[in-house]
Each structure stands twice: as structure tokens, then as C-alpha cells.
Write a protein that holds these residues in place. Sequence first.
Motif, PDB file in Angstrom:
ATOM      1  N   GLU A  77       0.950  -1.481   0.332  1.00 15.74           N
ATOM      2  CA  GLU A  77       0.515   0.045   0.143  1.00 15.74           C
ATOM      3  C   GLU A  77       0.731   1.219  -0.217  1.00 15.74           C
ATOM      4  N   ASP A  80       2.310   4.207  -5.043  1.00 20.55           N
ATOM      5  CA  ASP A  80       1.779   4.853  -4.735  1.00 20.55           C
ATOM      6  C   ASP A  80       0.532   4.698  -5.642  1.00 20.55           C
ATOM      7  N   ALA A  83      -3.866   1.439  -3.585  1.00 17.88           N
ATOM      8  CA  ALA A  83      -4.346   2.055  -2.639  1.00 17.88           C
ATOM      9  C   ALA A  83      -4.990   0.775  -2.142  1.00 17.88           C
ATOM     10  N   GLY A  99      -6.523   0.918   3.312  1.00 15.86           N
ATOM     11  CA  GLY A  99      -7.277   1.307   2.375  1.00 15.86           C
ATOM     12  C   GLY A  99      -8.071   0.393   1.072  1.00 15.86           C
ATOM     13  N   SER A 104     -14.789  -2.792  -4.683  1.00 21.00           N
ATOM     14  CA  SER A 104     -14.262  -1.430  -5.639  1.00 21.00           C
ATOM     15  C   SER A 104     -14.474  -2.950  -7.534  1.00 21.00           C
ATOM     16  N   ASN A 130      -4.615   2.314  -7.452  1.00 22.28           N
ATOM     17  CA  ASN A 130      -5.103   3.823  -7.019  1.00 22.28           C
ATOM     18  C   ASN A 130      -5.717   4.977  -8.449  1.00 22.28           C
ATOM     19  N   LEU A 133      -5.354   8.723  -8.690  1.00 20.52           N
ATOM     20  CA  LEU A 133      -3.796   9.114  -9.124  1.00 20.52           C
ATOM     21  C   LEU A 133      -3.457   9.087 -10.532  1.00 20.52           C
TER      22      LEU A 133
END
Length: 529
Positions: A77, A80, A83, A99, A104, A130, A133
Motif C-alpha cells: 500500500e 503510489d 490504494a 485502504g 471496488s 490507485n 492517481l
Amino acid sequence: MVLNQKLYVKVAFAIGIGAFVGALIASLYFYLDAKQRWTESAREQIKQLALTVEKTASVALYVQDAELAKEIVEGLEVNDLVAGAMLVSEKGSWVGSKGFDEGSIFILEFDIRHPFFGDEVLGRLQLLPNMALIDERATSGAISQAWVLAIQALAIAVLVSILVNKTLTSPLNMLTGKVEQIRPGTNAILSIPKGHEKDEIGSLVTGINTLISNLNASIAQERELREKTEQLERKFRLIFEKASAGICLVDSNNVLVEVNEAFIQLSGSQSRQSRNTLVEWFEEQTELAAFLIAFRDDPFANHVEMELQLRTVDSDILKWVHCLFSKVQVSEDETEIVLEVMMYDVTERTYRERMIRFEAEHDMLTHLKNRRAGEQILKEMMRRADQSNGLMGLLLVDLDRFKPVNDIYGHEAGDTVLKVVAERLDGLGEDVMVSRWGGDEFVIGVGNVDKDNARLRKLAKTVLSRLARPIIVNDILECDIGASIGIAVYPQHGRTLEEILESADIAMYEVKEHGRGNFRFGHLSSGVA
């Protein structure tokens, strides 16, 4: 308003709007493309991360070491691109990071195999990319591209504005100023601006010079005719037989008492037996007979001029003649009055004036009213609507697929399409005016509009139906054009012609944006209750 600005400003504005829309579309494309590329890149990097920790995760699952599993998912995690992460054993969820979101749709799964038996799967490593990002980096790229496109669009708009102003607007303004300084009857000739000898501006100057020459000739001819008329009126008795004008005397019953040689030449016959009355020689028999009665009964009318159509005997050809009617007293008690009629052949001048007037008021390609004449008629319709406390309607018709015909098949094909469109817009009903506004735009003015706009709706449907039919350009080419229509009602959508035109224009473009081939009414003016 942009519509009231100068030509080069309108062109720059149109190009700027087009470029802005193009930049928005391109930015959206760049955003979606960048997001896809970043997503694919992130998946690949996350896959490499999964391979990096696969052996460690295998050991953690094998020995059921929760602490080691915790370090693995939390370590993942930290990256970057990740997530959240979770290690799942065959029995279900085991250890996950803070996270990690199990609901999802972007979760990536990797099988974790037995450290000693490679064919056996101990569990799965679930990694959540992520996406925030990825979206951020995609958006950043799209914004950069949009700025570049916007700057390019601005530069192009400014450049085109300068070119249009230099090559078109400035020469036209100069010509306008020179034309305004010309006095009728003078032999002033406009000079062609340098560099425009062979283009449309040069042709325009040549046409204006020709028009000025013709008008001067008409003015000179008219002056000459008036001078001759005055001289012949004073000396009629002395020079009757030698006069260059056709002269005849008419009694109270409109019978021809006497004619001169010029009248005989003009009429084409020396015999008056077949037509012994004046009215029989003219096309407008009923109107002329009524005029002669009223002229004789009016004690204050001594001289009247008018232009009539004389029917010759030999060939039955109609000639336009300028006639001067005068009262001549032939008795001392003023009880008997003979009319003296002097005639000049003005056939050529009349046809020339009619042609000039027609060309000034009509579009030469479609023979519809041109924009200048259309504006005058629309303003008259508005005035009549004010007098009767009624409504006047305006339909702005823009052809939908006309530009490709011009671009692909040439202007000759485009001209053919415009002619057919003009023919189909003919005969739309009483108190209806059709004008070619410019390019592929037409304006239809409608008087006596009902309050529920039923007539305008029916008329718009009729126009759409007529223009929806295929147009045969030639033996091998047939095209479908169609149209979009914006409708405005005076005074509901504006108090001036410019306001209702703008309202109809906005409505027409709304139709364009929603699929074309339809009509829409404009929005009510803010000044209308």
C-alpha cells in the motif's frame, strides 16, 4: 452582439468558437487516452509488484503468519500505484490493508502458489489500483494539450481576422465611401483597388461602374424627355405634324380625332378604322377608360404623365410609351374639351430599369428576394402587425448538408441545389415572403400569425417536408439536403428585426445541436411580459 460586428470580427469569432469546441473534444479524447494508458501501465507495474512479493506471501499463507501477511499488504500500500491490498486464503479473507475496498470493481487478483508444490494454490493476492492517481495524471495531460490547442486556435482566429480585414473589409469600406461621394448625373468612375483587378472586388467595381453609367444614361434620357415634353406642349399647334413624339387628339368619347406621323410610326399602321378609340390601342383598357373619365371631371388636373403599354397593329407587339395627357379647350365657353396625348417610346429604358430594379431586389441565382429587399418587407410586415395589434412570424431556414455538396461536387452542383430549394419554397401561401438571406440560409416572413402559432408550425412542417425530398442535381447525382428551422414571432421574441432574427438564429442552432431536420421556436424576449 457579434452579429452586428464587422465582417472580420464575425469570421474570427466563428473560428474561435469552432476551435474552442475542437479543443474541448480533443481534451476529452486526450483524457480518455491518457487514462487508458496510465491504467494499463499501472496494471503492469502492479503485476510486477505482485511477482516481487509472491514468494513471501506464499510463505505467509503456508505458515499462516498474520504478522508477515500484514507487513506484506501494508508494504504494498505504500506504493503510489496501490490504494490497498489483501491476502486471501482458500478459506476466505485473511489480512488486508486499511485502504483496501472489497466492493471496488478495479481489484486485480494474483494466485499465490504453495512454496514447495507449485501446482497447488494456497490463496490469492488482491491489489486495488490507485485510480485517483491515474485520473489525476490523465487530467493533467489533457489540460496541457487543451492549453496548446487553445493558443493555436486564438492565433488562427487573429490571423484570419487580419487577413479578412486586409483583403475584404478594408477594400469594401473604401468602395462604400467612394460610392457615397458620387453625385447622380456625374460621370464619376470608381478605380479598382490595387491587387483586386482579377477577383470579386474587381468585378464588383466594374459592375458598379456599369450601373452608374446606365443610371446616368437613364437620368439624361429622362431629362431630355421632359424638356421635349415641355417644348411640344407650348408649340403643339405649330409643330403637330413634324413632332418627333406620337401625338393624338381625343374627343369626349375617347375617339381619335387626329394623329401625327410619329403616332403612325409608333403604332405601326396608318389606318384607325379597326381601333378608332384611344383605349383600344392600350393593354390597360379598363384602367385607362376609368382614368380618362376621372381626368376630365377633375377641374384642377390639367396635365398627367404615365407609362402605358401600346399595342401595335402590324405585329401586335406591346411597346412601353411615356404618355403626357393635357386638356385643350376648343370652345370659348370651355364646354368642349379635347385631350392632347403625347407619346414617347420608352420600351428599352423601361425594360432596363425593370432589370436594374429586379437585380437590386432579387438574388440572381434563385430569383428570390435578396437580403436587402427582404429586410424592407419584413419591417413592413412588423409595421402592419403593430397597426393591427397582431403578430408576425419569421422562419430562419438553414440547409443541413449543403456544404459537402459544394466541397465535393463543386459550386455548379451547389447552385443547382439552391435553385431547387428556392423552387420548393415558392407558393407557401398568402402573405408569405421568401428571401435568400445569404449562402445556404433563407428567411420566410409570415403575416397574420395566430396566437397559438398553429400556422407557423404547419408552415415549418411543410418546408421540412419539401426540403427532405431528394434533389436531382444531374443525371448521375442525387443528394439529400434537409434543413433546420428557427422560428421567432414579433413582438413576442423581440421588438426589432435584429432581435427576432437573433432569436430565430439561436433556435435554429439548437435544432442543429439536437440532430437537425426539425424546427424550434425562439425564447421569449426579456422585454415581453
